[in-house]
Design a protein around this motif. Sequence first.
Motif, PDB file in Angstrom:
ATOM      1  N   ALA A 145       1.025  -1.138  -0.058  1.00 17.76           N
ATOM      2  CA  ALA A 145       0.014  -0.083  -0.109  1.00 17.76           C
ATOM      3  C   ALA A 145       0.980   1.376   0.029  1.00 17.76           C
ATOM      4  CB  ALA A 145      -1.059  -0.047   1.374  1.00 17.76           C
ATOM      5  N   GLY A 147       2.648   4.043  -2.613  1.00 22.87           N
ATOM      6  CA  GLY A 147       2.576   4.583  -4.121  1.00 22.87           C
ATOM      7  C   GLY A 147       3.056   6.160  -3.887  1.00 22.87           C
ATOM      8  N   SER A 231      -0.281  -4.051  -4.095  1.00 20.16           N
ATOM      9  CA  SER A 231      -1.185  -2.997  -4.119  1.00 20.16           C
ATOM     10  C   SER A 231      -2.630  -3.734  -3.317  1.00 20.16           C
ATOM     11  CB  SER A 231      -1.698  -2.446  -5.436  1.00 20.16           C
ATOM     12  OG  SER A 231      -1.912  -3.579  -6.216  1.00 20.16           O
ATOM     13  N   ASP A 235      -8.045   0.323  -1.640  1.00 12.77           N
ATOM     14  CA  ASP A 235      -7.145   1.430  -1.257  1.00 12.77           C
ATOM     15  C   ASP A 235      -7.263   2.817  -2.150  1.00 12.77           C
ATOM     16  OD1 ASP A 235      -4.928   2.793  -0.365  1.00 12.77           O
ATOM     17  OD2 ASP A 235      -3.511   1.498  -0.569  1.00 12.77           O
ATOM     18  N   ALA A 238      -3.500   4.774  -1.997  1.00 14.50           N
ATOM     19  CA  ALA A 238      -2.301   4.245  -2.830  1.00 14.50           C
ATOM     20  C   ALA A 238      -3.061   3.104  -3.757  1.00 14.50           C
ATOM     21  CB  ALA A 238      -1.098   3.371  -1.972  1.00 14.50           C
ATOM     22  N   GLY A 240      -3.609   0.841  -7.107  1.00 14.16           N
ATOM     23  CA  GLY A 240      -2.827   0.241  -8.219  1.00 14.16           C
ATOM     24  C   GLY A 240      -1.940   1.197  -8.954  1.00 14.16           C
ATOM     25  N   VAL A 243       0.775   2.822  -7.212  1.00 12.48           N
ATOM     26  CA  VAL A 243       1.886   1.936  -6.819  1.00 12.48           C
ATOM     27  C   VAL A 243       2.744   1.699  -8.117  1.00 12.48           C
ATOM     28  CG1 VAL A 243       2.483  -0.424  -6.118  1.00 12.48           C
ATOM     29  CG2 VAL A 243       0.510   0.961  -5.031  1.00 12.48           C
ATOM     30  N   ASP A 244       2.142   1.468  -9.176  1.00 14.64           N
ATOM     31  CA  ASP A 244       2.894   1.442 -10.398  1.00 14.64           C
ATOM     32  C   ASP A 244       3.775   2.872 -10.764  1.00 14.64           C
ATOM     33  OD1 ASP A 244       1.705  -1.161 -11.013  1.00 14.64           O
ATOM     34  OD2 ASP A 244       0.187  -0.217 -12.094  1.00 14.64           O
ATOM     35  N   ARG A 257       5.227  -7.606  -9.007  1.00  8.44           N
ATOM     36  CA  ARG A 257       4.028  -6.859  -8.690  1.00  8.44           C
ATOM     37  C   ARG A 257       2.686  -7.606  -8.369  1.00  8.44           C
ATOM     38  NH1 ARG A 257       0.542  -4.048  -7.630  1.00  8.44           N
ATOM     39  NH2 ARG A 257      -0.092  -2.094  -8.403  1.00  8.44           N
ATOM     40  N   HIS A 259      -1.334  -7.822  -6.558  1.00  8.07           N
ATOM     41  CA  HIS A 259      -2.625  -7.124  -6.033  1.00  8.07           C
ATOM     42  C   HIS A 259      -3.359  -8.275  -5.034  1.00  8.07           C
ATOM     43  CE1 HIS A 259      -5.646  -4.166  -5.649  1.00  8.07           C
ATOM     44  NE2 HIS A 259      -6.380  -5.087  -5.994  1.00  8.07           N
ATOM     45  N   HIS A 270      -6.373   1.173   2.676  1.00  6.82           N
ATOM     46  CA  HIS A 270      -5.236   1.607   2.872  1.00  6.82           C
ATOM     47  C   HIS A 270      -4.283   1.089   4.298  1.00  6.82           C
ATOM     48  CE1 HIS A 270      -1.722   3.992   1.833  1.00  6.82           C
ATOM     49  NE2 HIS A 270      -1.853   4.798   3.076  1.00  6.82           N
TER      50      HIS A 270
END
Length: 299
Positions: A145, A147, A231, A235, A238, A240, A243-244, A257, A259, A270
């Motif tokens: 969580a 990003g 991710s 949330d 933050a 996805g 986060v990316d 990566r 989820h 979050h």
Amino acid sequence: MTAGPAATGTWRIPAAGGPDGAEFLAATVTGAGSAPRAVVVIWPALGVKASYYAPFRDQLASRGIASVAVDLRGQGDSRPRAGRGTRHGYHELATRDWPAVIRATRERFGPRTPLYLLGHSIGGQVSVMHTAHDPRGADGIILVAAGSVDHRGFLGADKLRVLASTQFISLVARFWGYWPGHRLGFGGRQPARLMRDWARICRTGRFAPTGSDFDYETGMAQVALPVLAVSVEGDRLAPGRAVDRLCAKLPSATIDRWHFRPEHGGRVDHVRWARSGEGIAERISDWLAQRHTVRDSTL
């Protein structure tokens, strides 16, 4: 607190000073036997105490992973509390507090125990900055969580909401002398400099904290550590895409990566993921097992 890496209890780590004369960082150590597979240093989100992660730390320990959960400078049991005399921002966290805790953790668990930084929200952002500044400090990064707060990583009305709220918080902190989040319902008490650094990332997308002559953007691009980026379903702080966007700062890193969606329709967001983080703990355990199986086979 009893000695040895299997001990569980509180720990005071002397702070490395700085413009506001920090005294110590409070941490909680959760052991995993006399020879843990790895130790993770858990860096919380704004306004979240290290104690909040207790159920998650227990999940890690049951899988042979020790942890050191740290109250951020001025937060929780760390001293002094953030206020009008507080002068630290992202740069001081990345170059003073993170190294102090990593050194102490290495001494406690020994140099042969793999050490990973597990950053939640701002804890993940600063963990990335620290590795840019000192790429040999840790063996890898786990983002949960976490990003970039860059408003371009949000969609629709959320883009404007994030931009407006971060700039408002920065403005209040500037004129009040600190951010009184403990009264206003977000982020806890935080120093004005930290909130200005945070708001700048939202406006510009760049990690360029006050008081630093180090080029964090270039340093991040050169980080070659393994990264697990998680991710969390539900949330909004933050998502996805955010986060990316943080992961995109690390083009030289090996990024896995993932989820997280809880089984059986459980609700997370979050912050609440840490209270029901069994699935995340299991994913971290599998990721560490894969990493160290591969590494050991090459020795």
